[in-house]
Write a protein that holds these residues in place. Structure first.
Motif, PDB file in Angstrom:
ATOM      1  N   LYS A  65      12.269 -41.511 -29.211  1.00  0.00           N
ATOM      2  CA  LYS A  65      11.266 -42.339 -28.316  1.00  0.00           C
ATOM      3  C   LYS A  65      11.423 -43.847 -28.325  1.00  0.00           C
ATOM      4  CE  LYS A  65       7.306 -39.100 -27.805  1.00  0.00           C
ATOM      5  NZ  LYS A  65       5.899 -39.023 -27.879  1.00  0.00           N
ATOM      6  N   GLU A  66      12.173 -44.232 -29.327  1.00  0.00           N
ATOM      7  CA  GLU A  66      12.273 -45.885 -29.571  1.00  0.00           C
ATOM      8  C   GLU A  66      10.789 -46.524 -29.821  1.00  0.00           C
ATOM      9  OE1 GLU A  66      14.227 -47.792 -26.280  1.00  0.00           O
ATOM     10  OE2 GLU A  66      15.982 -46.458 -26.250  1.00  0.00           O
ATOM     11  N   SER A  67      10.188 -45.799 -30.852  1.00  0.00           N
ATOM     12  CA  SER A  67       8.763 -46.052 -31.209  1.00  0.00           C
ATOM     13  C   SER A  67       8.731 -47.360 -32.125  1.00  0.00           C
ATOM     14  CB  SER A  67       8.150 -45.048 -31.964  1.00  0.00           C
ATOM     15  OG  SER A  67       8.050 -43.789 -31.136  1.00  0.00           O
ATOM     16  N   ARG A  68       7.944 -48.256 -31.941  1.00  0.00           N
ATOM     17  CA  ARG A  68       7.725 -49.349 -32.701  1.00  0.00           C
ATOM     18  C   ARG A  68       6.069 -49.617 -32.632  1.00  0.00           C
ATOM     19  NH1 ARG A  68       9.316 -50.104 -27.640  1.00  0.00           N
ATOM     20  NH2 ARG A  68       8.720 -51.996 -26.323  1.00  0.00           N
ATOM     21  N   ALA A  91       3.955 -60.185 -29.326  1.00  0.00           N
ATOM     22  CA  ALA A  91       3.608 -59.737 -30.533  1.00  0.00           C
ATOM     23  C   ALA A  91       4.090 -60.593 -31.726  1.00  0.00           C
ATOM     24  CB  ALA A  91       4.173 -58.128 -30.884  1.00  0.00           C
ATOM     25  N   ARG A  92       3.306 -60.867 -32.865  1.00  0.00           N
ATOM     26  CA  ARG A  92       3.729 -61.622 -33.902  1.00  0.00           C
ATOM     27  C   ARG A  92       5.019 -61.162 -34.456  1.00  0.00           C
ATOM     28  NH1 ARG A  92       3.123 -66.912 -34.999  1.00  0.00           N
ATOM     29  NH2 ARG A  92       3.513 -67.386 -37.218  1.00  0.00           N
ATOM     30  N   PHE A  93       5.153 -59.829 -34.782  1.00  0.00           N
ATOM     31  CA  PHE A  93       6.310 -59.175 -35.258  1.00  0.00           C
ATOM     32  C   PHE A  93       6.302 -57.748 -34.759  1.00  0.00           C
ATOM     33  CE2 PHE A  93       3.445 -59.341 -38.828  1.00  0.00           C
ATOM     34  CZ  PHE A  93       3.568 -57.912 -39.284  1.00  0.00           C
ATOM     35  N   THR A  94       7.475 -57.118 -34.892  1.00  0.00           N
ATOM     36  CA  THR A  94       7.603 -55.864 -34.400  1.00  0.00           C
ATOM     37  C   THR A  94       8.067 -54.943 -35.530  1.00  0.00           C
ATOM     38  OG1 THR A  94       7.931 -56.461 -32.236  1.00  0.00           O
ATOM     39  CG2 THR A  94       8.568 -54.243 -32.853  1.00  0.00           C
ATOM     40  N   ILE A  95       7.733 -53.794 -35.814  1.00  0.00           N
ATOM     41  CA  ILE A  95       8.167 -52.767 -37.004  1.00  0.00           C
ATOM     42  C   ILE A  95       8.819 -51.606 -36.177  1.00  0.00           C
ATOM     43  CG2 ILE A  95       7.591 -51.328 -38.842  1.00  0.00           C
ATOM     44  CD1 ILE A  95       5.061 -53.207 -39.391  1.00  0.00           C
ATOM     45  N   PRO A  96      10.256 -51.599 -36.024  1.00  0.00           N
ATOM     46  CA  PRO A  96      10.654 -50.241 -35.548  1.00  0.00           C
ATOM     47  C   PRO A  96      10.485 -49.238 -36.275  1.00  0.00           C
ATOM     48  CG  PRO A  96      12.125 -52.376 -35.561  1.00  0.00           C
ATOM     49  CD  PRO A  96      11.052 -52.510 -36.483  1.00  0.00           C
TER      50      PRO A  96
END
Length: 434
Positions: A65-68, A91-96
């Motif tokens: 799903k390419e979730s993050r 977003a300040r930062f993304t967590i894959p």
């Protein structure tokens, strides 16, 4: 005293090591599309050593799903006016999400800062794309603040830090007070007397507040260990506190307005006595019912917040509740002013003034603290109001207890004219008992 000692020992055993705030649920692609990012939780980090941990039950599905996870700092309402892709890009930062567990350190800030966590995937901004029925993604998110040693093990958000310790100290104060004063109080209740009904209601209110504090402490103690706590215990604590608020209002209105708790007693047209006319009954019952409804409304409005007290007054019901308390304080002030201004006895005036202090402290501490909390930082406001209200209302009860238990004051006043004080026995019954 053994039951009290056992209770205190039990409370001490609840003070264990802290773990982290835990949020469990399901990442849903349809919810992420509808909300342009599925809201997961909000947490206020204290400034350093903050950590967010995400655990997945099916990492392969997350990769497909390419979730993050999207983490925002002080999420601005202006984001609602942006397009879906621009909103996610802010977003300040993304967590894959590609592994079973992800750990991410929150950037250090000088002051406590609120962060919000959202979920998005490949289907979030693709309005025309069909979301396949391949199932949803179960998750567990833990958020940690730094403890006293600087390690990220403290689960409490910055605006909640310290409440657990406060309730422990409050219970300790209750325990010590009970050890000192429970026997004299029981003796006064057994003997009866002019103020017997007042003492019974005060004792009931005090017991309700004690149970509320105990429930809050148990809930927060469990919350500090597993990040979930006992929501039912927290709700019970709020319910007990609301019942105590309504009971105290009933008592104070009865004392000031002369609407006696003993319905079989004939009304007396004397100071602090009020004939049970439809108007007087409507004021007393209306005040109690209105406060009860507003308290329930306020509690309902904060159900989605984790163990957040209604003392914060962040809703319309809270503002109306403040207005009600100010109005009642003005009403009681007018009644007491009329009584004090026409009273010639210095002893009686002192009695009424002391009673007025207890009443005004109970009613006005809440509105005043809400106004004063505006000068504090965001993460301190709720604690200032919650702790301040509990302390001020406890002091108010001490003033009233001292007033009605004092042999040198209320006994002499009531003996001068037993029908001139609220909730007193008739002169005949008074002589019969003493």
């Amino acid at each position: 005293m053994s039951p009290l000692i056992a209770t205190l020992v039990g409370l001490l055993l609840l003070s264990g090591d802290v773990c982290g705030k835990t949020v469990t649920g399901v990442f849903r692609s349809d919810a992420a599309r509808q909300q342009r990012g599925q809201f997961i939780t909000k947490f206020m980090y204290q400034g350093e050593s903050g950590v967010i941990v995400c655990r997945l039950d099916n990492p392969a599905l997350a990769v497909e799903k390419e979730s993050r996870l999207l983490v925002y700092q002080d999420m601005d309402s202006d984001l609602d006016n942006l397009s879906c892709s621009d909103r996610l890009g802010r977003a300040r930062f993304t967590i894959p999400l590609s592994e079973e567990e992800h750990n991410r350190t929150i950037p250090r800030r000088q002051a406590p800062t609120a962060w919000q966590v959202l979920y998005a995937d490949r289907y979030t901004c693709q309005e025309s794309a069909v979301i396949p029925s391949i199932g949803d993604l179960s998750f567990t998110v833990l958020l940690f603040n730094a403890d006293s040693a600087g390690n990220p093990l403290e689960h409490f958000s910055a605006e909640e830090a310290g409440l657990h310790s406060f309730y422990f100290l409050l219970l300790l104060a209750y325990f010590i007070s009970c050890c000192i004063y429970v026997q004299p109080l029981l003796q006064a209740l057994r003997k009866g007397g002019p103020m017997h009904t007042v003492l019974k209601v005060l004792t009931t209110v005090l017991a309700l507040q004690l149970c509320s504090a105990l429930c809050n402490y148990i809930h927060l103690g469990r919350f500090s260990r597993d990040g979930t706590g006992l929501p039912l215990m927290g709700s019970l604590a709020e319910l007990l506190d609301m019942v105590s608020q309504v009971s105290m209002l009933y008592l104070l209105l009865s004392l000031c307005m002369g609407w006696t708790l003993s319905r079989g007693r004939k009304p007396q047209s004397r100071p602090l006595q009020w004939e049970q006319s439809p108007a007087s009954t409507a004021v007393a019952v209306g005040g109690v019912v209105t406060q009860g409804v507003l308290l329930l409304w306020e509690q309902y409005s904060v159900l989605e917040s984790e163990h957040r007290s209604y003392h914060a007054q962040q809703s319309l019901a809270g503002l109306l509740l403040i207005a009600l308390r100010v109005s009642l304080a003005v009403l009681l002030a007018s009644v007491l002013y009329q009584i004090i201004s026409t009273e010639r006895s210095t002893l009686k005036r002192d009695f009424y003034l002391c009673f007025a202090k207890g009443c005004f402290l109970w009613f006005l501490c809440h509105p005043v603290l809400v106004l004063l909390s505006a000068i504090f930082n965001e993460h301190q406001r709720e604690k200032v109001v919650t702790i301040g209200v509990i302390i001020c209302q406890s002091i108010s009860m001490v003033i009233l207890y001292q007033l009605f238990l004092s042999r040198s004051l209320y006994w002499e006043v009531s003996s001068l004219s037993s029908v001139s004080l609220p909730l007193t026995m008739s002169r005949a019954n008074h002589r019969g008992h003493y």
